[in-house]
Design a protein around this motif. Structure first.
Motif, short mmCIF file in Angstrom:
data_model
loop_
_atom_site.label_atom_id
_atom_site.label_comp_id
_atom_site.label_asym_id
_atom_site.label_seq_id
_atom_site.Cartn_x
_atom_site.Cartn_y
_atom_site.Cartn_z
N SER A 251 60.36 28.44 77.09
CA SER A 251 59.66 29.71 76.88
C SER A 251 58.56 29.60 75.83
O SER A 251 57.69 30.46 75.76
CB SER A 251 60.65 30.80 76.46
OG SER A 251 61.64 30.96 77.44
N ASP B 183 57.54 37.59 69.84
CA ASP B 183 57.46 38.48 71.00
C ASP B 183 56.98 37.77 72.26
O ASP B 183 57.48 38.03 73.36
CB ASP B 183 56.54 39.67 70.70
CG ASP B 183 57.18 40.64 69.72
OD1 ASP B 183 58.41 40.62 69.59
OD2 ASP B 183 56.44 41.41 69.07
N ALA B 184 56.00 36.87 72.12
CA ALA B 184 55.48 36.15 73.29
C ALA B 184 56.58 35.30 73.93
O ALA B 184 56.69 35.23 75.16
CB ALA B 184 54.30 35.27 72.88
N SER C 98 62.12 36.30 79.24
CA SER C 98 62.60 37.33 80.16
C SER C 98 62.25 36.99 81.60
O SER C 98 63.04 37.22 82.51
CB SER C 98 61.99 38.69 79.79
OG SER C 98 62.41 39.07 78.50
N VAL C 99 61.07 36.41 81.80
CA VAL C 99 60.65 36.02 83.14
C VAL C 99 61.44 34.80 83.61
O VAL C 99 61.94 34.76 84.74
CB VAL C 99 59.13 35.73 83.17
CG1 VAL C 99 58.71 35.16 84.49
CG2 VAL C 99 58.35 37.00 82.86
N TRP D 128 66.02 40.27 73.38
CA TRP D 128 65.10 41.27 72.86
C TRP D 128 65.44 41.68 71.43
O TRP D 128 64.56 42.10 70.68
CB TRP D 128 65.08 42.50 73.77
CG TRP D 128 64.53 42.21 75.13
CD1 TRP D 128 63.85 41.09 75.53
CD2 TRP D 128 64.64 43.03 76.28
NE1 TRP D 128 63.52 41.17 76.86
CE2 TRP D 128 64.00 42.36 77.35
CE3 TRP D 128 65.21 44.26 76.52
CZ2 TRP D 128 63.92 42.89 78.62
CZ3 TRP D 128 65.13 44.79 77.80
CH2 TRP D 128 64.48 44.10 78.84
N LYS E 259 59.80 35.91 73.76
CA LYS E 259 60.75 36.84 74.38
C LYS E 259 60.27 37.26 75.77
O LYS E 259 61.06 37.31 76.71
CB LYS E 259 60.92 38.09 73.50
CG LYS E 259 61.69 37.85 72.23
CD LYS E 259 61.78 39.13 71.41
CE LYS E 259 62.41 38.90 70.06
NZ LYS E 259 62.49 40.12 69.25
N ARG E 260 58.95 37.54 75.89
CA ARG E 260 58.41 37.96 77.19
C ARG E 260 58.53 36.84 78.22
O ARG E 260 58.97 37.07 79.35
CB ARG E 260 56.95 38.39 77.04
CG ARG E 260 56.78 39.77 76.44
CD ARG E 260 55.35 40.27 76.60
NE ARG E 260 54.37 39.39 75.94
CZ ARG E 260 54.03 39.47 74.66
NH1 ARG E 260 54.58 40.39 73.90
NH2 ARG E 260 53.14 38.66 74.15
N ARG E 261 58.13 35.61 77.82
CA ARG E 261 58.21 34.49 78.76
C ARG E 261 59.66 34.18 79.12
O ARG E 261 59.98 33.86 80.25
CB ARG E 261 57.53 33.25 78.18
CG ARG E 261 56.01 33.32 78.27
CD ARG E 261 55.36 32.00 77.97
NE ARG E 261 55.52 31.59 76.59
CZ ARG E 261 54.70 31.93 75.60
NH1 ARG E 261 53.66 32.70 75.84
NH2 ARG E 261 54.90 31.52 74.37
N GLY F 188 68.40 43.33 77.95
CA GLY F 188 67.80 42.17 77.32
C GLY F 188 68.80 41.15 76.81
O GLY F 188 68.47 40.35 75.94
#
Length: 141
Positions: free
Chosen positions: A101, A53-54, A60-61, A46, A56-58, A71
């Motif tokens: 990712s 950002d996209a 994280s999953v 993070w 980072k979100r993927r 993070g």
């Protein structure tokens, strides 16, 4: 500023990686008791300025339990006897996770079966029902 290339547009600064070395578990004889060959790599997903950002979100999953609440991604490598090979392995796994990712999943568009497909399914069910109904005891009338 040494960079680790991930894709054509994404590269990670080596200074973002935090590595610590510990003794590896498992077999290895006297060697395993004397060398710090296991590698623990930490990467602040993070807080990284090099990741969109996209991604980072993927990530994280995809990382799941390997990602802390703050993070920070933690990867451990202890498969090889040498520290250098374990370092290389952990870094390759990090790069592979970031590459995975970057792939945007295709949006699923829900569909409905056609009227003909529904009719075909019902006819098949009726046919199976008739076959099974004919399997009963034979009655003499």
């Amino acid at each position: 500023m040494p960079l680790i290339p991930v894709t054509r547009t994404i590269a990670i600064d080596e200074r973002e990686l935090e590595e610590s070395f510990t003794r590896a578990s498992g077999p290895g004889g006297q060697h395993v008791n004397t060398t710090d060959s296991a590698v623990m790599l930490r990467f602040d997903v993070w807080g990284s300025p090099n990741l969109p950002d996209a991604v980072k979100r993927r990530m994280s999953v995809l990382a799941g339990s390997r990602l802390s609440k703050e993070g920070v991604l933690t990867l451990r490598g202890e498969g090889a006897r040498s520290q250098e090979m374990n370092r290389r392995d952990v870094r390759e796994r990090l790069v592979a996770l970031i590459r995975e990712s970057t792939i945007v999943p295709k949006a699923r568009r829900p569909t409905k079966p056609s009227r003909a497909a529904k009719a075909k399914r019902v006819d098949a069910k009726k046919g199976r029902s008739a076959v099974k109904a004919g399997r009963g005891r034979v009655r003499e009338d």
